[in-house]
Structure formats: structure tokens, C-alpha cells
Design a protein around this motif. Structure first.
Motif, mmCIF file in Angstrom:
data_model
loop_
_atom_site.group_PDB
_atom_site.id
_atom_site.type_symbol
_atom_site.label_atom_id
_atom_site.label_comp_id
_atom_site.label_asym_id
_atom_site.label_seq_id
_atom_site.Cartn_x
_atom_site.Cartn_y
_atom_site.Cartn_z
ATOM 1 N N PRO A 464 0.818 -1.214 0.000
ATOM 2 C CA PRO A 464 0.000 0.000 0.000
ATOM 3 C C PRO A 464 0.855 1.269 0.000
ATOM 4 C CG PRO A 464 0.195 -0.802 2.229
ATOM 5 C CD PRO A 464 1.079 -1.680 1.379
ATOM 6 N N THR A 465 1.936 1.266 -0.788
ATOM 7 C CA THR A 465 2.835 2.415 -0.843
ATOM 8 C C THR A 465 3.031 2.843 -2.291
ATOM 9 O OG1 THR A 465 4.975 1.311 -1.175
ATOM 10 C CG2 THR A 465 4.079 1.314 1.072
ATOM 11 N N HIS A 466 3.701 3.968 -2.479
ATOM 12 C CA HIS A 466 3.948 4.495 -3.823
ATOM 13 C C HIS A 466 5.223 3.935 -4.439
ATOM 14 C CE1 HIS A 466 0.622 7.264 -3.552
ATOM 15 N NE2 HIS A 466 1.076 7.772 -2.420
ATOM 16 N N ASN A 467 5.884 3.002 -3.761
ATOM 17 C CA ASN A 467 7.163 2.471 -4.249
ATOM 18 C C ASN A 467 7.077 0.963 -4.481
ATOM 19 O OD1 ASN A 467 8.558 5.040 -3.810
ATOM 20 N ND2 ASN A 467 8.359 4.549 -1.624
ATOM 21 N N ASP A 468 7.793 0.471 -5.469
ATOM 22 C CA ASP A 468 7.920 -0.968 -5.652
ATOM 23 C C ASP A 468 8.774 -1.534 -4.515
ATOM 24 O OD1 ASP A 468 6.551 -0.551 -7.976
ATOM 25 O OD2 ASP A 468 8.286 -0.757 -9.299
ATOM 26 N N ILE A 469 8.442 -2.739 -4.054
ATOM 27 C CA ILE A 469 9.107 -3.326 -2.889
ATOM 28 C C ILE A 469 9.534 -4.756 -3.216
ATOM 29 C CG2 ILE A 469 8.783 -4.113 -0.504
ATOM 30 C CD1 ILE A 469 6.864 -1.778 -0.096
ATOM 31 N N THR A 470 10.747 -5.108 -2.840
ATOM 32 C CA THR A 470 11.240 -6.472 -2.999
ATOM 33 C C THR A 470 10.793 -7.310 -1.799
ATOM 34 O OG1 THR A 470 13.150 -5.767 -4.299
ATOM 35 C CG2 THR A 470 13.279 -7.928 -3.251
ATOM 36 N N ILE A 471 10.118 -8.407 -2.089
ATOM 37 C CA ILE A 471 9.599 -9.303 -1.054
ATOM 38 C C ILE A 471 10.402 -10.594 -1.059
ATOM 39 C CG2 ILE A 471 7.596 -10.639 -0.278
ATOM 40 C CD1 ILE A 471 7.146 -7.672 0.037
ATOM 41 N N THR A 472 10.807 -11.031 0.117
ATOM 42 C CA THR A 472 11.468 -12.321 0.270
ATOM 43 C C THR A 472 10.506 -13.302 0.918
ATOM 44 O OG1 THR A 472 13.644 -11.277 0.492
ATOM 45 C CG2 THR A 472 13.420 -13.534 1.302
ATOM 46 N N VAL A 473 10.295 -14.448 0.278
ATOM 47 C CA VAL A 473 9.403 -15.461 0.830
ATOM 48 C C VAL A 473 9.996 -15.972 2.143
ATOM 49 C CG1 VAL A 473 8.297 -17.685 0.418
ATOM 50 C CG2 VAL A 473 8.651 -16.096 -1.496
ATOM 51 N N PRO A 474 9.232 -15.961 3.246
ATOM 52 C CA PRO A 474 9.797 -16.289 4.568
ATOM 53 C C PRO A 474 10.371 -17.697 4.661
ATOM 54 C CG PRO A 474 7.656 -15.232 4.789
ATOM 55 C CD PRO A 474 7.828 -15.535 3.336
ATOM 56 N N GLN A 475 9.727 -18.660 4.022
ATOM 57 C CA GLN A 475 10.168 -20.048 4.141
ATOM 58 C C GLN A 475 10.151 -20.695 2.758
ATOM 59 O OE1 GLN A 475 7.264 -21.739 6.746
ATOM 60 N NE2 GLN A 475 7.356 -20.005 8.147
ATOM 61 N N ASP A 476 11.239 -21.301 2.386
ATOM 62 C CA ASP A 476 11.286 -22.054 1.136
ATOM 63 C C ASP A 476 10.960 -21.150 -0.053
ATOM 64 O OD1 ASP A 476 11.712 -24.239 -0.446
ATOM 65 O OD2 ASP A 476 9.725 -25.109 -0.147
ATOM 66 N N SER A 477 9.949 -21.506 -0.835
ATOM 67 C CA SER A 477 9.612 -20.744 -2.038
ATOM 68 C C SER A 477 8.108 -20.775 -2.247
ATOM 69 C CB SER A 477 10.338 -21.336 -3.258
ATOM 70 O OG SER A 477 9.968 -22.695 -3.443
ATOM 71 N N GLN A 497 12.097 -14.843 -4.118
ATOM 72 C CA GLN A 497 12.102 -13.383 -4.007
ATOM 73 C C GLN A 497 11.427 -12.798 -5.249
ATOM 74 O OE1 GLN A 497 15.875 -10.880 -4.022
ATOM 75 N NE2 GLN A 497 15.463 -10.967 -1.810
ATOM 76 N N PHE A 498 10.731 -11.675 -5.067
ATOM 77 C CA PHE A 498 10.070 -11.028 -6.204
ATOM 78 C C PHE A 498 9.831 -9.560 -5.866
ATOM 79 C CE2 PHE A 498 6.764 -12.323 -3.335
ATOM 80 C CZ PHE A 498 5.770 -11.358 -3.424
ATOM 81 N N VAL A 499 9.480 -8.781 -6.881
ATOM 82 C CA VAL A 499 9.186 -7.363 -6.707
ATOM 83 C C VAL A 499 7.677 -7.167 -6.730
ATOM 84 C CG1 VAL A 499 9.413 -5.051 -7.681
ATOM 85 C CG2 VAL A 499 11.362 -6.627 -7.716
ATOM 86 N N LEU A 500 7.162 -6.551 -5.690
ATOM 87 C CA LEU A 500 5.730 -6.257 -5.573
ATOM 88 C C LEU A 500 5.515 -4.793 -5.949
ATOM 89 C CD1 LEU A 500 2.953 -7.368 -4.772
ATOM 90 C CD2 LEU A 500 3.437 -6.679 -2.410
ATOM 91 N N ARG A 501 4.802 -4.581 -7.042
ATOM 92 C CA ARG A 501 4.574 -3.225 -7.537
ATOM 93 C C ARG A 501 3.781 -2.398 -6.531
ATOM 94 N NH1 ARG A 501 1.150 -2.957 -12.076
ATOM 95 N NH2 ARG A 501 1.860 -0.801 -12.276
ATOM 96 N N ALA A 502 3.940 -1.081 -6.638
ATOM 97 C CA ALA A 502 3.192 -0.160 -5.791
ATOM 98 C C ALA A 502 1.692 -0.384 -5.964
ATOM 99 C CB ALA A 502 3.556 1.277 -6.146
ATOM 100 N N TRP A 503 0.973 -0.381 -4.868
ATOM 101 C CA TRP A 503 -0.478 -0.480 -4.841
ATOM 102 C C TRP A 503 -0.986 -1.740 -5.553
ATOM 103 C CZ3 TRP A 503 -2.507 2.360 -1.243
ATOM 104 C CH2 TRP A 503 -1.858 3.554 -0.887
ATOM 105 N N THR A 504 -0.352 -2.850 -5.249
ATOM 106 C CA THR A 504 -0.820 -4.134 -5.754
ATOM 107 C C THR A 504 -0.802 -5.157 -4.625
ATOM 108 O OG1 THR A 504 1.393 -4.831 -6.471
ATOM 109 C CG2 THR A 504 0.004 -3.719 -8.110
ATOM 110 N N GLY A 505 -1.487 -6.265 -4.833
ATOM 111 C CA GLY A 505 -1.496 -7.370 -3.885
ATOM 112 C C GLY A 505 -1.437 -8.686 -4.621
ATOM 113 N N VAL A 506 -0.791 -9.673 -4.035
ATOM 114 C CA VAL A 506 -0.650 -10.998 -4.655
ATOM 115 C C VAL A 506 -0.855 -12.076 -3.605
ATOM 116 C CG1 VAL A 506 0.925 -10.197 -6.465
ATOM 117 C CG2 VAL A 506 1.850 -11.062 -4.280
ATOM 118 N N VAL A 507 -1.067 -13.290 -4.109
ATOM 119 C CA VAL A 507 -1.149 -14.482 -3.275
ATOM 120 C C VAL A 507 0.071 -15.338 -3.566
ATOM 121 C CG1 VAL A 507 -2.382 -16.670 -2.997
ATOM 122 C CG2 VAL A 507 -3.643 -14.513 -3.022
ATOM 123 N N GLY A 508 0.706 -15.880 -2.534
ATOM 124 C CA GLY A 508 1.831 -16.793 -2.702
ATOM 125 C C GLY A 508 1.433 -18.196 -2.290
ATOM 126 N N LEU A 509 1.379 -19.116 -3.253
ATOM 127 C CA LEU A 509 1.050 -20.509 -2.951
ATOM 128 C C LEU A 509 2.337 -21.244 -2.594
ATOM 129 C CD1 LEU A 509 -1.026 -22.822 -2.884
ATOM 130 C CD2 LEU A 509 -0.544 -23.182 -5.326
#
Length: 612
Positions: A464-477, A497-509
Motif C-alpha cells: 500500500p505504498t507508492h514504491n515498488d518493494i522487494t519481497i522475500t518469501v519467509p520459508q522455502d519458495s 524473491q520477487f518485486v511487488l509493484r506499488a499499490w498491488t497485492g498478490v497471493v503466494g502458494l
């Protein structure tokens, strides 16, 4: 005329005229004009639904809601300009104009009673009916009522501004009655007056659910009370003195309500005090009759939520994570977004319908298109960033999942890019495609400003920010899913690891996991259940049976049609299982009565008819 003799009435249909509406969401004032004019859930239902064929289905990961008012599906891109009953039945919660409960061509196939057709497909569907709250009264229709006294005219004769005990609001400057220019069929009433609030409650119930309802919505689960915000009400609603109102415009200066105008400023706190008082009366009144009350609060405030948690009331937060009806663009304000999340996370006994309105951010695309409207590209003029409507849906949906507590069933998710004339069931709501199981913890804010929540089968991430953010999956992948790939997760590589764009949301399976988290192989035992009494109607005695799935302290009471307690049939600890009690009405007059069952965390009720 005595107010006890005042009768509620109906006005048939809208004349179809368009009246000035500064806000898109307020178009409902025209839409519900075609329905019930002057009229005004008990139990928390189990999440796992049974299909019409009796097959077990998967519990929803996202309990979806639909809001449908007025001439639904008319010129919205639907085939035959009608709404499919089969689609409506998929939603966990429906908020409908009262006339949509019955027979109307707005439903495809024109079933004799839409409520029965929906329930045949989804017995657990929660259905509320729309009505405007006690802050206003309907004073005219589209067209105006012909002949006879309307409730407005009758109340003017007994409680008008020229009477000793007025129930109508008076203009601070004009001294006149006040017409709401956003809802021009409504007139301001004295929310501060306890007798008017009582009259509103009784006539609302009587007209919808009473022994001889003027619009029969019996079988529905409660009411959606519009105009129930506890802040900035008449200060933001332009009011016109009745003598200056032409039917479409105000020929004189606008006015404000005298009750809430102190020298030079609007008394917001006093309005809020009166609204919360009304809510504290409405909820128990309807619960005693086996019904729920949901309030359109616009933006939920902490003191309002505290009250709803205390009394078990429900809230429609019309300005949810997406509130393009105000900003008229996307993205939202970061502070506003976090406030909405905090409200959702704090709902305990309260339930929130988190409404996300995208309409005004779509520009010339407008609400006249079907589901393809979500392909529209939305631009932020400040940053130049772009998103499609599907991206906005996923941002709102994953934001909801950060705060929703499935064990409490404390919220429902509503998303619209079509106003309130249409609402699409989306594949994202289907748990066969999207389901991570139960949450393992509450959502947490990362140092980067992104939010994360872990579930049994993966994670939800929101930026929920104006900047792209790098997310690291906490466990495994995990396989990172969005609208464009969620139905084929096996085609998505597992990454760390992946980049989460500003003002977006995703699901990690989670790697190695599949969707469809909670699937029940057979019919589950019933939850808290109050069965219909037998016989009903009855003359002297009737048997009331109920089931509790675990040992509970059970309170079983009977009330009359005015909410007065008649009898306590049980107030004790009960073992799990089915129980019964005999109710003796030999010394009671004929009429409608209500039995209410309460446990520590739940309440439900049913009606009974005594005949002599």
C-alpha cells in the motif's frame, strides 16, 4: 390523527428521471425509488454451503457480497438486461432493494419469488433488504403518491413543525422543512427525538416482517440501514427549504439542520451521539425478532465499531480500501487504507461488509459495460503509473484477506465497477481456484511498508505504498499468483524473491501445495440451530427444539411483537446435542411472537403465531 394510526405505504415504480447526484455511489437514491418507498440476521451462518444437489462444497476463502439496488442489470452489458438467479446464489451475502425479493423481470426467468429461488440454490445465503435510516423520511415518490395521506403527510399532521412535539428537522436559517438534495425523495427528520426513532423501528419491522407486511420480505435475514454515518451528515448533504424546492433544483439558498448548527459551525459530535444512540436501539430491537441490522457507516470510526462489537451490529463500510467515488482515481490515500485495515482487524462481534467502489476511477469507460470493464487501464496522474481494473480488484481483495478472520466470520468482501445496478461473481471468489486454508497468524507490517499474512498453504502480500518493494518469501519458495495466472498455478515457477509493484497485492502458494484448502467429503453436523416450532400456528402449546454443537450456556426467551419479554424458557448450561422445551401460550392473546436463542457468541430467532 394519532401516530399509532399512521399506516406505512408503498409507491410503485420510478419515473426513470435522472436527478442531480454529485456522487456516483449516491445514485441509489434514484434506484431504490422503484421499490418500496416508505418501509422501512440473527445467526451467523456456517461458511460451508451445500449445493442444490446436496453435494458438499468448499468453504469460501473470500466470502463475497453483492449489493443490488433498483433496475439491476439494466444496460450494464448483461444479456436480456436481467440478473441470473444462479449468479446471485453464489454470494455469501446479498443486499437487495426490497422489491427484488419478490417477482420482477429484473431477474432472469422471472421466478415467482426471487428469495425462494436463491435459497433453493444456496440455503445459507444471507439476504438483507435496503431501507433508509431514521435520519430522514421518504416524503415523495417517483411519481408522487396519488390520493390519501402518506406517512409523511400523516406525520406532518401530528408532528409537523407547527405542532407542539415536532419530529421533523427545521432549517436553521429558513425555519422550513428540509429536502435532501442528494436524495430528493427524502426529508430530514429529528434523529434526536426518541419517539420518532421508536416509530421508525416499529414501522420498519411491521411493514417488512409484520403479520400483514406492506412489502413481504419475510424469510430475509435483516435490514441494511442507509444514511447511518456518525459524522459529517447534514453538513455534507446540501439541504433545501421545502418552499424553495422545485422537484429538481433549489431556487433559494441552501440550509442546514437547526439541531446541529451551533453559532458558525456544524456540531458533528452531536449528530454522531444521536446516530450511535439510534444504532444502540435498532440492533437489539431487530435481534429480538431474529433479524440482523447492518448500517451504511461510509467510513467506520473506532467509537462506532466499539458499539457494534458490544451489541453485535453489522456495518457496510461503503468507503472501503478502494473509494474512487471520493478521490475519483486510484490509488487511495495510504493513511485511509491503513485505517480501513485496522477497523477490519478489530471487528469481533461486529461484521463488516468491506465495499470497494472503483466506478469513478474508470473515466469514460463508465458502468455501462460488463465484466470487460476491468480490462480498463487506470492511470495515476501524479506518478504516471498504470493499473488495470483487475489489479485494483486484487489489491482490494488481498487487503481484505489481511484483516478477515474466518473463525469469527467477521467480514464480507464487496467489489464493484458497475455501481449498485450490477455485481459480478468473479472466479477469484471460487475456492476451487483460490484458497490458502486458515490463517496461521495476524497480518504484520514489514519494514519496507508492505504487509504480509501467512496461511496454511501460503501467504498474502500487499503493497500500500507508492514504491515498488522487494519481497522475500519467509520459508522455502512460493508461486506468486495474480489475476492472470491464479487458475493455473502449476504453470508458475516457485521463487524465493520477487518485486511487488506499488499499490498491488498478490497471493503466494507455498511450493508443493495445491489450492482448494478446505473441502469436506460429506455433510457436516449442524451448527447452532433453532428449529421451527411445532405446531405453528398453535393454540395452547408448542414444542421448540434446538441443537448446540458443544456444551454451552443457553438462554431461550420469548418476546411479543413489540419486543417485550414474555417468558424465559431456558437460562442454563446445556450439553451438546438436541434439546426441546414446551412453550405454553394458553394465557396469551393471539398474535405474533418471537423466540430468541442466545449463547455466548451467537444468537438466532424464529417467529411463532398464536391463534385463539
Amino acid at each position: 390523527m394519532n401516530t399509532a394510526d399512521v399506516k406505512t405505504e408503498m409507491v410503485g415504480k420510478s419515473d426513470g428521471k435522472r436527478h442531480p447526484q454529485p456522487k456516483v455511489c449516491l445514485v441509489r437514491s434514484l434506484l431504490y425509488g422503484v421499490a418500496f418507498v416508505h418501509l422501512w440476521l440473527g445467526p451467523a451462518f456456517a461458511q460451508t454451503n451445500e449445493s442444490s444437489a446436496g453435494e458438499a462444497s468448499i468453504a469460501p476463502f473470500i466470502p463475497a457480497a453483492a449489493v443490488l439496488y433498483g433496475p439491476i442489470a439494466n444496460n450494464t452489458g448483461r444479456p436480456n438486461n436481467c440478473y441470473p438467479i444462479e449468479e446471485a446464489a453464489k454470494f455469501s451475502l446479498l443486499d437487495l432493494s426490497p422489491y427484488l425479493v419478490g417477482r420482477t423481470t429484473r431477474w432472469c426467468g422471472t421466478p415467482d419469488r426471487a428469495l425462494d429461488a436463491i435459497r433453493a440454490l444456496n440455503p445459507n445465503s444471507i439476504i438483507l433488504v435496503y431501507h433508509f435510516g431514521p435520519g430522514q423520511i421518504k416524503w415523495t415518490g417517483f411519481p408522487a403518491p396519488a390520493g390519501g395521506d402518506s406517512i409523511y403527510q400523516a406525520l406532518r399532521a401530528t408532528h409537523g413543525l407547527d405542532k407542539p412535539d415536532p419530529w421533523f428537522e427545521q432549517g436553521h436559517h429558513s425555519g422550513d422543512y428540509l429536502v435532501d438534495m442528494y436524495y430528493p425523495v427524502n426529508m430530514a427528520m429529528k434523529l434526536s427525538h426518541p419517539d420518532w426513532r421508536r416509530f421508525w423501528r416499529e414501522k420498519t419491522w411491521e411493514g417488512f416482517w409484520g403479520p400483514n407486511p406492506l412489502m413481504d420480505v419475510r424469510g430475509t435475514d435483516g435490514i441494511l440501514v442507509d444514511g447511518s454515518q456518525a459524522h459529517a451528515a447534514y453538513s455534507h448533504y446540501p439541504l433545501c427549504p421545502l418552499s424553495q424546492w422545485t422537484g429538481s433544483s433549489c431556487t433559494g439558498p441552501r440550509d442546514t439542520a437547526a439541531t446541529y448548527w451551533t453559532p458558525g459551525r456544524w456540531n458533528d459530535a452531536l449528530w454522531g451521539q444521536h446516530m450511535l444512540q439510534a444504532v444502540s436501539e435498532i440492533v437489539p430491537f431487530f435481534k429480538a425478532r431474529g433479524l440482523e441490522a447492518m448500517f451504511n457507516v461510509w467510513r467506520l470510526q473506532p467509537n462506532y465499531l466499539d458499539l457494534l462489537n458490544q451489541v453485535g451490529g453489522w456495518a457496510m463500510e461503503e468507503c472501503g480500501f478502494i473509494c474512487a467515488v471520493i478521490q475519483r482515481r486510484f490509488p487511495p490515500n495510504p493513511r485511509h487504507w491503513e485505517e480501513r485495515l485496522n477497523m477490519l482487524r478489530s471487528a469481533r462481534r461486529a461484521k463488516i461488509m468491506n465495499t470497494n467502489v472503483l466506478v469513478d476511477a474508470l473515466g469514460p469507460a463508465g458502468p455501462g459495460k460488463g465484466i470487460e470493464i476491468l480490462d480498463t487501464l487506470i492511470s495515476d496522474p501524479t506518478t504516471g503509473r498504470t493499473w488495470r481494473g483487475w489489479d485494483v480488484l486484487w489489491f482490494a481483495m488481498t487487503s481484505f484477506l489481511l484483516g478477515y478472520e474466518p473463525r469469527l466470520q467477521n467480514a464480507y468482501f464487496h467489489f464493484t465497477a458497475w455501481g449498485y445496478r450490477d455485481c459480478y461473481w468473479l472466479d477469484e471468489y471460487d475456492p476451487r481456484y483460490l484458497h490458502l486454508g486458515l490463517p496461521r497468524d495476524t497480518a504484520r507490517k514489514l519494514a519496507s511498508g508492505a504487509w504480509e499474512r501467512e496461511f496454511e498453504r501460503g501467504w498474502v502480500w500487499v503493497n500500500p505504498t507508492h514504491n515498488d518493494i522487494t519481497i522475500t518469501v519467509p520459508q522455502d519458495s512460493a508461486r506468486i499468483l495474480n489475476h492472470y495466472n491464479f487458475k493455473n498455478p502449476d504453470s508458475v515457477p516457485a521463487i524465493t524473491q520477487f518485486v511487488l509493484r506499488a499499490w498491488t497485492g498478490v497471493v503466494g502458494l507455498r511450493a508443493g501445495m495445491t489450492m482448494a484448502g478446505i473441502e469436506k467429503p460429506g455433510k457436516t453436523p449442524p451448527g447452532l440451530t433453532l428449529y421451527p416450532n411445532e405446531p405453528n400456528p398453535f393454540h395452547h402449546t408448542t414444542t421448540i427444539r434446538f441443537f448446540i454443537p458443544q456444551p454451552e450456556h443457553v438462554i431461550l426467551k420469548v418476546f411479543d411483537a413489540f419486543g417485550r419479554e414474555i417468558a424465559t424458557l431456558a437460562d442454563e448450561q446445556k450439553q451438546a446435542g438436541e434439546h426441546s422445551v414446551v412453550f405454553d401460550a394458553q394465557n396469551l392473546p393471539a398474535g405474533l411472537y418471537f423466540v430468541q436463542m442466545r449463547t455466548r457468541n451467537n444468537a438466532t430467532g424464529r417467529s411463532m403465531m398464536v391463534v385463539k
